[in-house]
Design a protein around this motif. Structure first.
Motif, short mmCIF file in Angstrom:
data_model
loop_
_atom_site.label_atom_id
_atom_site.label_comp_id
_atom_site.label_asym_id
_atom_site.label_seq_id
_atom_site.Cartn_x
_atom_site.Cartn_y
_atom_site.Cartn_z
N GLU A 34 67.37 66.80 64.52
CA GLU A 34 67.22 65.64 63.64
C GLU A 34 66.24 66.03 62.54
OE1 GLU A 34 67.07 60.85 64.24
OE2 GLU A 34 65.96 62.10 65.63
N SER A 35 66.63 65.74 61.31
CA SER A 35 65.73 66.07 60.19
C SER A 35 64.97 64.82 59.76
CB SER A 35 66.53 66.64 59.02
OG SER A 35 67.39 65.65 58.49
N LEU A 36 63.83 65.06 59.18
CA LEU A 36 63.01 63.98 58.63
C LEU A 36 62.71 64.31 57.18
CD1 LEU A 36 61.28 61.40 58.99
CD2 LEU A 36 59.39 62.89 59.65
N THR A 37 63.18 63.48 56.29
CA THR A 37 62.91 63.69 54.87
C THR A 37 62.33 62.41 54.27
OG1 THR A 37 65.20 63.08 54.38
CG2 THR A 37 64.72 65.43 54.50
N ALA A 38 61.82 62.55 53.06
CA ALA A 38 61.20 61.41 52.40
C ALA A 38 62.24 60.56 51.70
CB ALA A 38 60.16 61.90 51.40
N THR A 67 59.03 56.65 52.46
CA THR A 67 59.49 56.23 53.78
C THR A 67 60.20 57.40 54.46
OG1 THR A 67 61.53 55.41 52.81
CG2 THR A 67 59.75 53.84 53.07
N GLY A 68 60.37 57.30 55.76
CA GLY A 68 60.99 58.39 56.52
C GLY A 68 62.48 58.17 56.70
N ARG A 70 65.64 59.66 58.71
CA ARG A 70 66.02 60.56 59.80
C ARG A 70 67.53 60.76 59.78
NH1 ARG A 70 62.62 58.35 64.90
NH2 ARG A 70 64.11 59.69 65.96
N GLN A 91 60.81 68.53 54.18
CA GLN A 91 61.62 68.20 55.35
C GLN A 91 60.96 68.69 56.63
OE1 GLN A 91 65.65 69.65 55.14
NE2 GLN A 91 66.10 69.10 57.22
N GLY A 92 61.01 67.85 57.62
CA GLY A 92 60.67 68.27 58.97
C GLY A 92 61.96 68.36 59.77
N ARG A 94 63.52 68.61 63.99
CA ARG A 94 63.25 68.64 65.42
C ARG A 94 64.51 69.10 66.17
NH1 ARG A 94 62.12 63.05 68.39
NH2 ARG A 94 64.28 62.82 67.73
N LEU B 94 55.22 63.43 53.35
CA LEU B 94 55.52 64.33 54.47
C LEU B 94 54.34 65.26 54.76
CD1 LEU B 94 57.87 64.78 56.41
CD2 LEU B 94 58.56 66.70 54.99
N GLU B 133 56.89 48.26 55.01
CA GLU B 133 57.58 49.52 55.24
C GLU B 133 57.02 50.29 56.43
OE1 GLU B 133 60.16 50.57 53.66
OE2 GLU B 133 60.18 49.07 52.06
N THR B 134 57.86 51.18 56.96
CA THR B 134 57.37 52.23 57.84
C THR B 134 57.37 53.51 57.02
OG1 THR B 134 58.27 51.21 59.82
CG2 THR B 134 57.85 53.56 59.92
N PHE B 135 56.20 54.09 56.83
CA PHE B 135 56.11 55.27 55.97
C PHE B 135 56.44 56.53 56.76
CE2 PHE B 135 53.20 52.16 53.95
CZ PHE B 135 54.01 51.91 52.86
N ILE B 136 56.56 57.61 56.02
CA ILE B 136 57.14 58.81 56.62
C ILE B 136 56.25 59.39 57.73
CG2 ILE B 136 56.22 60.36 54.84
CD1 ILE B 136 58.90 61.91 55.09
N ALA B 137 54.94 59.28 57.60
CA ALA B 137 54.07 59.81 58.67
C ALA B 137 54.29 59.02 59.96
CB ALA B 137 52.61 59.76 58.24
N ALA B 139 57.14 57.72 60.79
CA ALA B 139 58.42 58.19 61.34
C ALA B 139 58.20 59.47 62.15
CB ALA B 139 59.41 58.44 60.20
N MET B 140 57.31 60.33 61.67
CA MET B 140 56.99 61.54 62.44
C MET B 140 56.31 61.19 63.76
SD MET B 140 56.82 64.78 62.89
CE MET B 140 57.10 65.67 61.35
N MET B 143 58.93 60.08 66.13
CA MET B 143 59.69 61.20 66.70
C MET B 143 58.88 61.89 67.78
SD MET B 143 61.49 62.74 63.25
CE MET B 143 62.56 63.97 64.01
#
Lengths: 137, 178
Positions: A34-38, A67-68, A70, A91-92, A94, B94, B133-137, B139-140, B143
């Motif tokens: 699964e990727s995580l991008t902005a 925002t994230g 996925r 990008q992250g 997993r 990110l 919002e839910t920000f990207i950090a 979301a990490m 995960m």
């Protein structure tokens, strides 16, 4: 399960991450990632009451409001090697390896897309940065 | 950690554990940036600036707003000096998620037993989540909570608007005298 993020902040362009097989007994039967991008920042001007300043590049501030996003994906598999491509430092990723099909229901609610049976049983990979500047956590 | 444990045990104690207390990645505040902007003027350009002349809320001062974003200060003759400052010099988006992951992972290597990430900071409420919002950090973090054994979310404010509003209002409540 591994967390990968590409190189140093500012890394440009796609970064290939290669997961070499490490010879751990048993191998694995399925892979997923699964990727995580902005995502696009929400409209911070109306949402947060933030005035615009004409003539000033406000893109650094936009990152506060990213925002994230996925996205599930299945890594490319070539013989005993897993390939993932990260889009620079934006990008992250997993990747997840399952030893048996019995693990699939356990992973189903969070691991994103998990492949069907691979038809082979590559050894569990050990990270090798190969040509990549990716970091392993 | 090993040397520490050896020393403590040699003295008759029991081996210590490493606990990463509740922490977050801090945020640059507007007033902090203004202090730095004002302080940079005299040594670089021989200028004195009245900080009261710059409206932090109105955002009308182009020179300060440029510094706030990029860390670049510009002198009276147009000479630009890039300082390691401003939002561009901090970890946001990110990069913020990456720093959190890196910090937790590096402490885990040292033998961390427990750790926590705090979702709000004093300067800016809700930099992991807020009522919008839910920000990207975040979301990490989500995960990580899904897939790292022993890791969990204590709460997810963005999933519950009412709770998020509570977090927001607690953070923005004016301070009263103690």
């Amino acid at each position: 399960m591994i967390f990968l993020m590409a190189g140093d902040p500012g890394t440009e362009g796609p970064v290939p991450a290669v997961l070499d097989t490490g010879g751990i007994a048993g191998g694995f039967a399925h892979v997923g990632a699964e990727s995580l991008t902005a995502g696009l920042a929400p409209d911070r001007r109306t949402g947060y009451g933030m005035p615009d300043t004409p003539g000033v590049d406000e893109s650094p501030e936009a990152r506060l409001y990213e925002t994230g996003l996925r996205q599930a994906l299945v890594p490319q598999i070539s013989e005993d090697t897993l390939w993932l491509t990260l889009t620079g430092d934006r990008q992250g990723n997993r990747p997840v390896m399952a030893r048996t099909s019995a693990a699939i229901p356990v992973l189903a609610d969070w691991a994103g897309a998990v492949s069907g049976p691979l038809g082979c049983s590559p050894a569990l990979p050990v990270f090798s940065d190969g040509t990549a500047g990716a970091d392993l956590f | 950690m090993a040397a520490w444990a050896d020393a403590v045990e040699a003295a008759g104690g029991s081996a210590p554990t490493l606990v990463l207390s509740a922490w977050t990645v801090d945020s640059l505040t507007r007033s902090e940036a203004l202090d730095r902007f004002v302080a940079a003027q005299a040594p670089l350009f021989g200028l004195e600036i009245d900080p009261g002349s710059i409206g932090l809320d109105a955002r009308g001062d182009v020179a300060f707003e440029t510094f706030w974003q990029s860390g670049i200060v510009t002198g009276p003759d147009g000479q630009a000096v890039a300082l390691d400052a401003g939002l561009a010099a901090r970890d946001y988006g990110l990069a913020r998620a990456r720093l959190m992951l890196e910090t937790l992972a590096s402490r885990a290597e040292l033998g961390r037993e427990r750790g926590a990430v705090c979702g709000i900071d004093m300067g800016h409420a809700g930099h992991l989540t807020d009522r919008f919002e839910t920000f990207i950090a975040a979301a990490m973090m989500r995960m990580m909570s899904e897939s790292l054994t022993g890791t969990r979310r204590v709460s997810a404010p963005a999933d519950e608007a009412a709770e998020a509003e509570t977090v927001q209002s607690m953070s923005s409540r004016p301070r009263t005298g103690s």
